[in-house]
Enzyme design. Structure first.
Site, PDB file in Angstrom:
ATOM      1  N   HIS A 371     -72.287  -4.924 -51.548  1.00  0.00           N
ATOM      2  CA  HIS A 371     -72.674  -3.516 -51.753  1.00  0.00           C
ATOM      3  C   HIS A 371     -71.570  -2.533 -51.415  1.00  0.00           C
ATOM      4  O   HIS A 371     -71.844  -1.338 -51.327  1.00  0.00           O
ATOM      5  CB  HIS A 371     -73.896  -3.168 -50.906  1.00  0.00           C
ATOM      6  CG  HIS A 371     -75.131  -3.916 -51.267  1.00  0.00           C
ATOM      7  ND1 HIS A 371     -76.086  -3.422 -52.133  1.00  0.00           N
ATOM      8  CD2 HIS A 371     -75.572  -5.133 -50.887  1.00  0.00           C
ATOM      9  CE1 HIS A 371     -77.059  -4.304 -52.263  1.00  0.00           C
ATOM     10  NE2 HIS A 371     -76.781  -5.360 -51.515  1.00  0.00           N
ATOM     11  N   LYS A 564     -78.284  12.164 -49.531  1.00  0.00           N
ATOM     12  CA  LYS A 564     -77.766  10.804 -49.337  1.00  0.00           C
ATOM     13  C   LYS A 564     -77.157  10.782 -47.946  1.00  0.00           C
ATOM     14  O   LYS A 564     -77.026  11.826 -47.307  1.00  0.00           O
ATOM     15  CB  LYS A 564     -76.708  10.468 -50.385  1.00  0.00           C
ATOM     16  CG  LYS A 564     -75.623  11.554 -50.533  1.00  0.00           C
ATOM     17  CD  LYS A 564     -74.611  11.234 -51.625  1.00  0.00           C
ATOM     18  CE  LYS A 564     -75.121  11.510 -53.017  1.00  0.00           C
ATOM     19  NZ  LYS A 564     -75.144  10.349 -53.881  1.00  0.00           N
ATOM     20  N   ARG A 565     -76.814   9.574 -47.453  1.00  0.00           N
ATOM     21  CA  ARG A 565     -76.135   9.526 -46.166  1.00  0.00           C
ATOM     22  C   ARG A 565     -74.887  10.401 -46.186  1.00  0.00           C
ATOM     23  O   ARG A 565     -74.242  10.557 -47.219  1.00  0.00           O
ATOM     24  CB  ARG A 565     -75.768   8.071 -45.822  1.00  0.00           C
ATOM     25  CG  ARG A 565     -76.977   7.200 -45.498  1.00  0.00           C
ATOM     26  CD  ARG A 565     -77.742   7.759 -44.304  1.00  0.00           C
ATOM     27  NE  ARG A 565     -76.961   7.607 -43.097  1.00  0.00           N
ATOM     28  CZ  ARG A 565     -77.109   6.619 -42.220  1.00  0.00           C
ATOM     29  NH1 ARG A 565     -78.054   5.727 -42.391  1.00  0.00           N
ATOM     30  NH2 ARG A 565     -76.344   6.544 -41.159  1.00  0.00           N
ATOM     31  N   LYS A 570     -68.584  10.169 -49.992  1.00  0.00           N
ATOM     32  CA  LYS A 570     -69.595  10.762 -50.869  1.00  0.00           C
ATOM     33  C   LYS A 570     -69.304  12.239 -51.133  1.00  0.00           C
ATOM     34  O   LYS A 570     -69.901  12.862 -51.991  1.00  0.00           O
ATOM     35  CB  LYS A 570     -70.981  10.586 -50.267  1.00  0.00           C
ATOM     36  CG  LYS A 570     -71.410   9.113 -50.172  1.00  0.00           C
ATOM     37  CD  LYS A 570     -72.766   8.985 -49.491  1.00  0.00           C
ATOM     38  CE  LYS A 570     -73.163   7.545 -49.216  1.00  0.00           C
ATOM     39  NZ  LYS A 570     -73.666   6.846 -50.422  1.00  0.00           N
ATOM     40  N   THR A 672     -78.176   4.900 -56.058  1.00  0.00           N
ATOM     41  CA  THR A 672     -79.507   4.697 -56.633  1.00  0.00           C
ATOM     42  C   THR A 672     -80.265   6.029 -56.660  1.00  0.00           C
ATOM     43  O   THR A 672     -81.176   6.203 -57.474  1.00  0.00           O
ATOM     44  CB  THR A 672     -80.316   3.664 -55.830  1.00  0.00           C
ATOM     45  OG1 THR A 672     -80.148   3.937 -54.435  1.00  0.00           O
ATOM     46  CG2 THR A 672     -79.860   2.250 -56.125  1.00  0.00           C
ATOM     47  N   LYS A 676     -82.954   7.999 -59.471  1.00  0.00           N
ATOM     48  CA  LYS A 676     -84.238   8.660 -59.179  1.00  0.00           C
ATOM     49  C   LYS A 676     -84.247  10.066 -59.756  1.00  0.00           C
ATOM     50  O   LYS A 676     -85.247  10.524 -60.327  1.00  0.00           O
ATOM     51  CB  LYS A 676     -84.483   8.696 -57.667  1.00  0.00           C
ATOM     52  CG  LYS A 676     -84.693   7.299 -57.076  1.00  0.00           C
ATOM     53  CD  LYS A 676     -84.493   7.248 -55.564  1.00  0.00           C
ATOM     54  CE  LYS A 676     -84.226   5.807 -55.148  1.00  0.00           C
ATOM     55  NZ  LYS A 676     -83.719   5.675 -53.765  1.00  0.00           N
TER      56      LYS A 676
HETATM   57  C1  26Q Z   1     -72.904  -3.176 -40.705  1.00  0.00           C
HETATM   58  C2  26Q Z   1     -72.521  -3.628 -39.441  1.00  0.00           C
HETATM   59  C3  26Q Z   1     -73.166  -3.166 -38.309  1.00  0.00           C
HETATM   60  C4  26Q Z   1     -74.190  -2.250 -38.430  1.00  0.00           C
HETATM   61  C5  26Q Z   1     -74.570  -1.812 -39.680  1.00  0.00           C
HETATM   62  C6  26Q Z   1     -73.929  -2.264 -40.814  1.00  0.00           C
HETATM   63  C7  26Q Z   1     -74.328  -1.772 -42.149  1.00  0.00           C
HETATM   64  C8  26Q Z   1     -75.642  -1.387 -42.394  1.00  0.00           C
HETATM   65  C9  26Q Z   1     -76.010  -0.894 -43.624  1.00  0.00           C
HETATM   66  C10 26Q Z   1     -73.422  -1.669 -43.184  1.00  0.00           C
HETATM   67  C11 26Q Z   1     -73.802  -1.186 -44.414  1.00  0.00           C
HETATM   68  C12 26Q Z   1     -75.101  -0.784 -44.654  1.00  0.00           C
HETATM   69  C13 26Q Z   1     -75.572  -0.229 -45.911  1.00  0.00           C
HETATM   70  C14 26Q Z   1     -74.838  -0.090 -46.998  1.00  0.00           C
HETATM   71  C15 26Q Z   1     -75.370   0.554 -48.200  1.00  0.00           C
HETATM   72  O1  26Q Z   1     -76.437   1.140 -48.188  1.00  0.00           O
HETATM   73  N1  26Q Z   1     -74.655   0.468 -49.324  1.00  0.00           N
HETATM   74  C16 26Q Z   1     -75.130   1.094 -50.552  1.00  0.00           C
HETATM   75  O2  26Q Z   1     -75.898   0.117 -51.237  1.00  0.00           O
HETATM   76  C17 26Q Z   1     -76.533   0.684 -52.358  1.00  0.00           C
HETATM   77  C18 26Q Z   1     -77.411  -0.382 -52.980  1.00  0.00           C
HETATM   78  O3  26Q Z   1     -76.633  -1.343 -53.604  1.00  0.00           O
HETATM   79  C19 26Q Z   1     -75.518   1.238 -53.346  1.00  0.00           C
HETATM   80  O4  26Q Z   1     -76.201   1.902 -54.381  1.00  0.00           O
HETATM   81  C20 26Q Z   1     -74.562   2.205 -52.654  1.00  0.00           C
HETATM   82  O5  26Q Z   1     -73.526   2.578 -53.550  1.00  0.00           O
HETATM   83  C21 26Q Z   1     -73.975   1.566 -51.422  1.00  0.00           C
HETATM   84  O6  26Q Z   1     -73.188   2.502 -50.700  1.00  0.00           O
END
Ligand code: 26Q
Length: 827
Positions: A371, A564-565, A570, A672, A676
């Protein structure tokens, strides 16, 4: 009575469905309220919600059991989705839609003098995820059930989900999200399927009576994994899949040992350490590397889930296991599954496969989804941590690596640089395990989440692996569930669409294309209805904005939305720069043919991400100046909407005119939210990035505001990027920078935004915000021009919705199933 998932074929007695008429529903709600919860009419609304939730859950139970029984039929092939995150949001309205219970429930509530909407709003969001990746998992489960696919979600039952955000003096403040405090009526605890997960200890090697070598993991500290099942209903199809969430609990033995030794305090402390594992979701949507508790969470989820699947497999022959089971890894977070499956197959006394057999089975079962393209977000764990926490798994990883590097050396003799790059272990002062490499090596499928992203993976981050195994790599463009994101979020528009295209788009979104001719041929009545509905949605959003921020949005203005985050890539900053530019134009009196605009920004910053928090402060400070300047009036508003999440998005996306998707090209894997908004008739202003590209292709350039550098142009510019050059060449930009520098938005705190200014003016700014400023402002000019012709805008809006059929997560899941999973459809 045996538990249904331990017997081969389901021979459970028939369980009749409960009656769904308003009278029975009302009777049941009342019975739960008075006899189960011990409350009475007129109590707090939450108890009405709870009673209704139990009443609805009762009506899911027989289908849930029948679906579980179908999994047990001979020959069924199932998938197990492993994810550290599920951003579910609310469930009540979703089940009512799927079970067609909405109308009778509304009827039944007449006895209680309360509207269903009010009850819905009482339900807390299940916020067990950060953002895109977690919400994608929830959309996928919805689609799997709707497509009748036997897919089980496995996750963690965090006591505290994604934090609540509120704003004080413009800054983000985090509050704990104790979402389980009042109970969670959708879950069913199943302690009978508790698993034991090992940590710590050491390994012993020995030979069995046949002289074969084996390993034992001994002196471990064990933690119990207790499953809580949450039903996942399909859309009008009687399928109910399961999301199984694990909760950590201390073992009795563990406590007693220390307790008996008289160490009561230590005993309670170790209990806490065990139960800490599922206490809280890590609130980072990018990496927070090296935290021991996070690795504990990952192993806990993975080990409990794999053991649970092997328990269900029972004593069937192991050679057939890979023909009936596939695991989809949601990013590298559960990728330790590769090593854990090996451990189970090698070490479990009633398996004890040899390495080759075990490795073959493992690689045939695992599939990995990536991702992110940001190299800094790739997970790495210090070898030292692995050694302490899961020593047996580290041994296995070393062995996987040795055998893998032999393959690399054979393929590329003498290429020691390549061997270094591809090794599972990154050498250095603090050697690290590369989790993405483990996921790729141990999987038969590796996919990205949008076409561009999958291509960039093959050319960049994963190039060596692509050269070795091109056949493993594939793309699965993300999607979103139209049930939640159109039928539930925008019921009036949904009704209009049903009127025009028939009932059926909810599970066959391509049918929306039937609306395209209505936009093109000028069905006046339809366009007016479309506009009227969207305007009502805007009035409702304006009410929410006012209630939460005290700022008045005029529903006639253009609603310009970025939610978004908060992350530098972004580029919420680019958005703010544009707002400052508009403000500057107003102050200069450059307001001929002005388009009134309400800009809404929302999103959470990771608590440790200082720059993201400064960006929130900047948005709030610019908003305070702009919104209170009488010279500005209705021409421009800027708000930061606090605590953005799933339920907020359900109110926001039906009311957005303009969807901001403005990441630096090549950085947003997919996005995503973009889908929406499109589904609800917003028009995108966006870069050539992630799934924006596919949205643009689907809707056509004339219905999309494209701007900015392309991914290859971003990389090409990198070495010679000179932001000052853009400032010197662009008076508008120079003005914006000068307003920022002059502390115009800093209140009484001089130099408040110096950090941000320095970052965007640095030749090393990875996000190249200033490079895209002019192109962005020009695109916003085209937005204004299009907006001035409201009929034209409405046609564009309809065309966007009509072209969004390909962004249903049903399409995505069909592709996962056809190319990767090959599951048995439940009939
Ligand atoms: C990693 C290590 C320690 C703690 C947390 C994490 C962690 C947690 C969540 C790292 C990444 C995430 C989330 C990533 C994320 O949401 N990526 C997004 O995924 C979407 C679905 O595929 C995409 O549409 C987005 O482009 C992408 O940024």
């Amino acid at each position: 009575m045996p538990e249904p998932d331990t017997i081969d074929t389901c021979v459970l007695p028939n369980m009749p469905a409960l009656p769904n008429d308003p009278e029975h529903l009302a009777r049941d709600i009342r019975r739960y309220l008075e006899y189960h919860l011990g409350r009475f009419l007129g109590c707090d609304r939450f108890y009405l919600y709870e009673s209704l939730a139990y009443t609805v859950r009762d009506r899911i139970m027989s289908d849930w059991r029948n679906t579980w029984c179908m999994y047990k039929r001979p020959g069924v092939r199932r998938a197990h989705y492993l994810s550290l995150e599920y951003l579910i949001g609310r469930s009540l309205s979703n089940h009512l839609l799927n079970l067609e219970l909405r109308a009778p429930v509304e009827q039944s509530l007449k006895d209680f003098a309360i509207a269903l909407e009010e009850i819905n709003d009482t339900e807390p969001d299940a916020g067990l995820g950060n953002g895109g990746l977690g919400r994608l998992a929830a959309c996928f489960l919805d689609s799997c059930a709707t497509l009748r696919l036997p897919v089980t979600g496995y996750g963690l039952r965090y006591e505290y989900g994604m934090f609540h955000q509120h704003i004080e003096n413009g800054y983000q403040i985090e509050d704990p999200d104790h979402w389980l405090r009042d109970g969670h009526p959708w879950e069913v605890e199943r302690p009978e399927y508790t698993q034991v997960v090992h940590f710590g200890g050491r390994t012993e090697h020995f030979t069995d009576q046949h002289g074969r070598p084996h390993a034992r993991w001994v002196d471990t500290e064990d933690v119990l994994a207790v499953p809580y099942d949450v039903p996942v209903s399909g859309y009008r199809n009687t399928i109910v899949n399961t999301l199984r969430l694990w909760s950590a609990s201390a073992t009795a033995a563990f406590n007693l040992r220390e307790f008996n030794a008289g160490d009561y305090a230590d005993s309670v402390a170790s209990k806490n350490q065990a139960e800490n594992i599922t206490m809280v979701l890590y609130p980072n949507d990018a990496n927070e590397n090296g935290k021991e508790l996070r690795l504990r969470q990952q192993y806990f989820l993975t080990s409990a889930s794999l053991q649970d699947v092997f328990r269900q497999w029972g004593d069937q022959p192991l050679d057939a296991f890979a023909d009936h089971n596939v695991f989809q890894l949601n990013d590298t977070h559960p990728s330790i599954a590769v090593a854990e499956m090996m451990r189970i197959l090698l070490d479990d006394p009633d398996k004890r496969l040899d390495w080759k057999q075990a490795w073959d089975l493992t690689c045939r079962c695992m599939a990995y989804t990536n991702h992110t393209l940001l190299p800094e977000a790739l997970e790495r764990w210090p070898v030292r941590l692995f050694e302490q926490l899961v020593p047996r798994l580290l041994e296995i990883i070393y062995e996987i690596n040795a055998r893998f590097l032999a393959v690399v050396r054979q393929r590329w003799p003498g290429d020691s640089e390549r061997v270094k790059r591809m090794s599972l272990i990154e050498e250095g002062n603090e050697p690290q395990v590369r989790m993405a490499w483990l996921a790729i090596i141990g999987s038969f499928s590796v996919n990205g989440v949008a076409a561009l992203h999958s291509d960039l993976l093959k050319q960049g981050l994963f190039r060596d692996f692509y050269e070795l195994w091109p056949e493993k790599f594939n793309n699965k463009t993300n999607g979103v569930t139209p049930r939640r994101w159109l039928a539930l979020a925008n019921p009036d528009l949904a009704d209009l669409i049903t009127e025009k295209t028939g009932d059926g788009w909810q599970a066959d979104l391509e049918r929306l294309s039937a609306m395209a001719p209505l936009a093109d041929n000028g069905d006046r009545e339809f366009l007016t209805a479309w506009q009227t509905i969207r305007r009502r949605n805007k009035v409702r959003l304006a009410e929410l904005v006012f209630e939460q921020t005290g700022v008045e949005f005029n529903p006639s203005a253009l609603f310009d939305v970025q939610v978004k985050r908060i992350h530098e890539y972004k580029r919420q900053l680019l958005n703010v720069l544009h707002v400052i530019h508009l403000y500057d134009r107003i102050r200069r009196g450059d307001t001929a043919h002005w388009v009134n605009r309400c800009v809404l920004i929302g999103g959470k910053a990771a608590p440790g991400y200082q720059r993201a928090k400064e960006i929130i402060k900047l948005i709030n400070n610019v908003g305070a100046v702009v919104n209170n300047d009488p010279a500005v009036g209705d021409r421009l508003k800027l708000v930061f909407l606090p605590n953005y999440g799933v339920s907020k998005m359900m109110k926001i996306c039906p009311a957005a005119d303009l969807s901001e998707q403005i990441s630096t090209a090549g950085k947003e894997a997919s996005g995503t939210g973009n889908m929406k908004f499109m589904l609800n008739g917003a028009i995108t202003i966006g870069t050539y990035d992630g799934a924006n590209i596919e949205i643009l292709e689907a809707v056509g350039e004339e219905n999309f505001f494209l701007f900015g550098l392309k991914a290859d142009e971003v990389s090409a510019l990198r070495s010679e990027y000179d932001p000052q050059q853009y400032i010197d060449a662009d008076h508008d930009l120079a003005q914006v920078i000068s307003l920022l520098q002059s502390d115009h938005f800093s209140g009484i705190e001089c130099g408040l935004f110096r950090g941000i200014l320095d970052a965007i003016r640095s030749p090393h700014d990875p996000w190249m915000t200033l490079a895209d400023f002019r192109s962005y402002v020009d695109a916003q000019r085209r937005v204004e021009q299009a907006w001035r012709d409201q009929e034209h805008w409405t046609r564009m809006s309809v065309r966007n919705c009509a072209a969004s059929g390909g962004f249903s997560s049903d399409r995505t899941i069909r592709e996962y199933n056809e190319d990767i999973w090959h599951l048995t459809e439940l009939m």
